[in-house]
Enzyme design. Structure first.
Site, short mmCIF file in Angstrom:
data_model
loop_
_atom_site.label_atom_id
_atom_site.label_comp_id
_atom_site.label_asym_id
_atom_site.label_seq_id
_atom_site.Cartn_x
_atom_site.Cartn_y
_atom_site.Cartn_z
N ASP A 220 0.85 -1.29 0.42
CA ASP A 220 -0.04 0.05 0.31
C ASP A 220 0.90 1.53 0.04
O ASP A 220 2.03 1.18 1.01
CB ASP A 220 -0.87 0.23 1.17
CG ASP A 220 -1.69 1.14 1.61
OD1 ASP A 220 -2.91 1.38 0.09
OD2 ASP A 220 -2.18 1.97 2.33
N GLU A 270 14.09 -15.53 -0.33
CA GLU A 270 15.16 -16.87 0.73
C GLU A 270 14.11 -17.62 0.67
O GLU A 270 14.51 -18.98 1.15
CB GLU A 270 15.41 -16.09 1.55
CG GLU A 270 16.90 -15.40 1.78
CD GLU A 270 16.86 -14.41 2.92
OE1 GLU A 270 15.95 -15.11 4.43
OE2 GLU A 270 17.56 -13.43 4.27
#
Length: 557
Positions: A220, A270
């Site tokens: 956002d 990751e």
């Protein structure tokens, strides 16, 4: 029914990443499904309707915020980023929703709100209680006021919601205190991203939800995190603050945001399973938007320039070209979106004359708006890249433009000179059944009143009905998944066409997809270049393209 493999999200056709051609469905949780009869949608209500989304044919679901919040701005004022607000359920409900979505072959993208918190966030509450000099105040933008007694705001910035972007505090002893910055509502104080604790906290929040299995984040106000050093005045003549301003404001689209997103990209990689970030970045041009999706930053960014383009062949061709040309050098997919929770639904925007903005209070010509909305949808879904669908647009829902002022909840409605405050009209709970107290939204009423004719637009009323908007979406998404020339790639081959018509060809292997959209008010001759795959309106004969109609043809290369 769409084809997928259970227990893992669908990936679409082969490509560099599932998101590059995905269709992503936005769920506004408070308006999608109410499981407990309190009139407010919840996570259990979303979970119960996942099979509907699977069969609709979308690839992923983006959920607007469901975090613990006072709901001053419908959950975009977050008090605790690691908790679910009781109105939406529990953390266990979130876990079950994520798990069930994966079983259904759907990915889950959650909203992240990093520009600001709620004024009920523990950091901000303690910063106020501790008074001037509190280290916690360094995590927000607290400043002394101007004027002899500090009675004036620190600068001339305005809130996007209207009024000053600053609110003065009261010291613990009752005397007037410093001011704090809020680019949106006063209940949404902006974080100071120059403080390392803020960056550390959000990396921890990302890991919290990634560890729970989410497939990505919609960021956002991605363009707003970093402010210009010194928080300089805008100056005289700056005008009303807009989200698509002509220039770079000192509080939007600053260079420093990109360093934040590079650290996030390292973190998300990751994790297995191609997790993604989607930027809500309101920038002046698509070229500036492309900077957010460079290979080491975010994966996608909403194409607001496309959303705000009128139903006009020349304007649409220009924005498509600019979008594809801007994204190609950074290797990111273009995105296409027509509606969301912040703008008037496109069935109503296209029912009105162009140039009235993205928040309207007039219904316009409803039949014309729906016809254009259906045509615009087929055009959007034929373009290369990823497409976003806002809940209820597959039903052809118009905006509810006649909500009584007394029921409105958009915070910007109650402030002057900011956004128009008419976002409630696109947030009315969607209808699932032809009757019932809330047309199947839940066992009781709904937090915003539904129009009397909502039942005729419901999922139940449209399912299996030839020519209905719902069946058009289902057919379009099934064809997009099956036809190799739909969605994939990063360019189109434009074709000559009559005035008012936008036409292009896309080729994949031995299959050709031709798309033509007539944006004019008159039928035009257009020889069929193949077998009709899908049309947004009934075709009177194979050599004519009706007004406000889009057609897909399939042929061999």
């Amino acid at each position: 029914m769409s084809q997928h493999t259970a227990d893992q999200p669908r990936t679409g056709t082969a490509g560099p990443g599932w998101w590059t051609e995905a269709v992503i469905y936005q769920v506004y949780p408070r308006s999608f499904g109410d499981s407990d009869g309190d009139g407010m949608g919840d996570l259990a209500g979303v979970r119960a309707r996942l099979p509907y989304l699977r069969d609709l044919g979308v690839d992923a679901v983006w959920l607007s915020p469901f975090y613990a919040s006072p709901q001053a701005d419908a959950g975009y004022d977050v008090a605790d980023y690691r908790a679910v607000d009781p109105v939406f359920g529990t953390l266990q409900d979130a876990d079950e929703l994520i798990r069930e979505a994966h079983v259904q072959g759907l990915r889950i993208i959650v909203d992240l709100v990093p520009n600001h918190s709620s004024d009920r966030h523990d950091w901000f509450v303690r910063a106020l209680a501790d008074g001037p000099g509190s280290p916690l105040r360094e995590r927000y933008h607290f400043r002394p006021g101007r004027g002899r007694d500090g009675e004036l705001p620190p600068n001339d910035w305005e809130s996007v919601f209207g009024g000053p972007a600053w609110t003065r505090t009261e010291n613990p002893d009752g005397t007037p205190g410093d001011w704090y910055l809020h680019l949106f509502a006063p209940e949404q104080p902006d974080f100071d991203w120059e403080h390392p604790a803020v960056a550390d906290e959000f990396r921890s929040i990302l890991r919290f939800w990634l560890d729970r299995g989410v497939d990505g984040f919609r960021v956002d106000v991605a363009h707003g995190l970093v402010k210009a050093p010194g928080l300089p005045d805008l100056g005289a003549g700056a005008g009303r603050v807009g989200l698509l301003d002509d220039g770079v404001r000192p509080f939007f689209d600053q260079e420093g945001v990109h360093a934040v997103y590079r650290t996030w990209r390292t973190l998300i990689e990751e994790y297995p399973g191609e997790r993604i970030f989607v930027a809500e970045a309101w920038t002046p041009t698509v070229e500036r938007t492309a900077r957010y999706v460079r290979p080491d930053e975010l994966h996608q960014a909403f194409n607001f320039q496309y959303l705000t383009t009128p139903w006009d062949a020349v304007a649409l061709r220009e924005v498509v070209d600019r979008s594809l040309d801007a994204m190609r050098p950074v290797g990111a997919p273009a995105t296409w979106v027509l509606s969301n929770h912040d703008v008037t639904r496109h069935a109503t925007r296209f029912a009105n004359p162009p140039g009235l903005g993205t928040q309207l209070r007039t219904a316009g010509d409803r039949a014309l708006g729906l016809r254009r909305a259906r045509a615009a949808t087929l055009l959007m879904l034929a373009l290369p890249g990823s497409a976003y669908v806002y809940q209820g647009e597959e039903l052809g829902l118009p905006d509810v433009v006649d909500l009584p002022d007394v029921v409105r909840q958009d915070p910007s409605f109650f402030r002057s000179a900011g956004q128009d405050g008419l976002r409630d009209g696109c947030r009315v709970p969607i209808p699932w059944t032809t009757d019932g107290p809330s047309h199947g939204f839940g066992p009781a009423g709904s937090w915003l009143p539904q129009p009397g004719e909502w039942g005729a637009l419901s999922v139940q009323a449209q399912t299996g009905v030839a020519g209905s908007t719902l069946e058009l979406y289902r057919a379009a998404l099934a064809a997009r998944r099956a036809h190799p020339a739909l969605g994939a790639g990063d360019r189109v081959e434009w074709l000559s066409a009559p005035d008012g018509v936008l036409a292009f060809r896309r080729t994949a292997g031995d299959r050709v997809l031709t798309c033509a959209a007539n944006t004019s008010a008159a039928a035009v001759p257009y020889p069929a270049p193949g077998e009709v795959l899908l049309a947004s309106a009934e075709l009177p004969d194979p050599g004519t393209l009706p007004p406000d109609t889009t057609v897909w043809w399939s042929s061999a290369s």
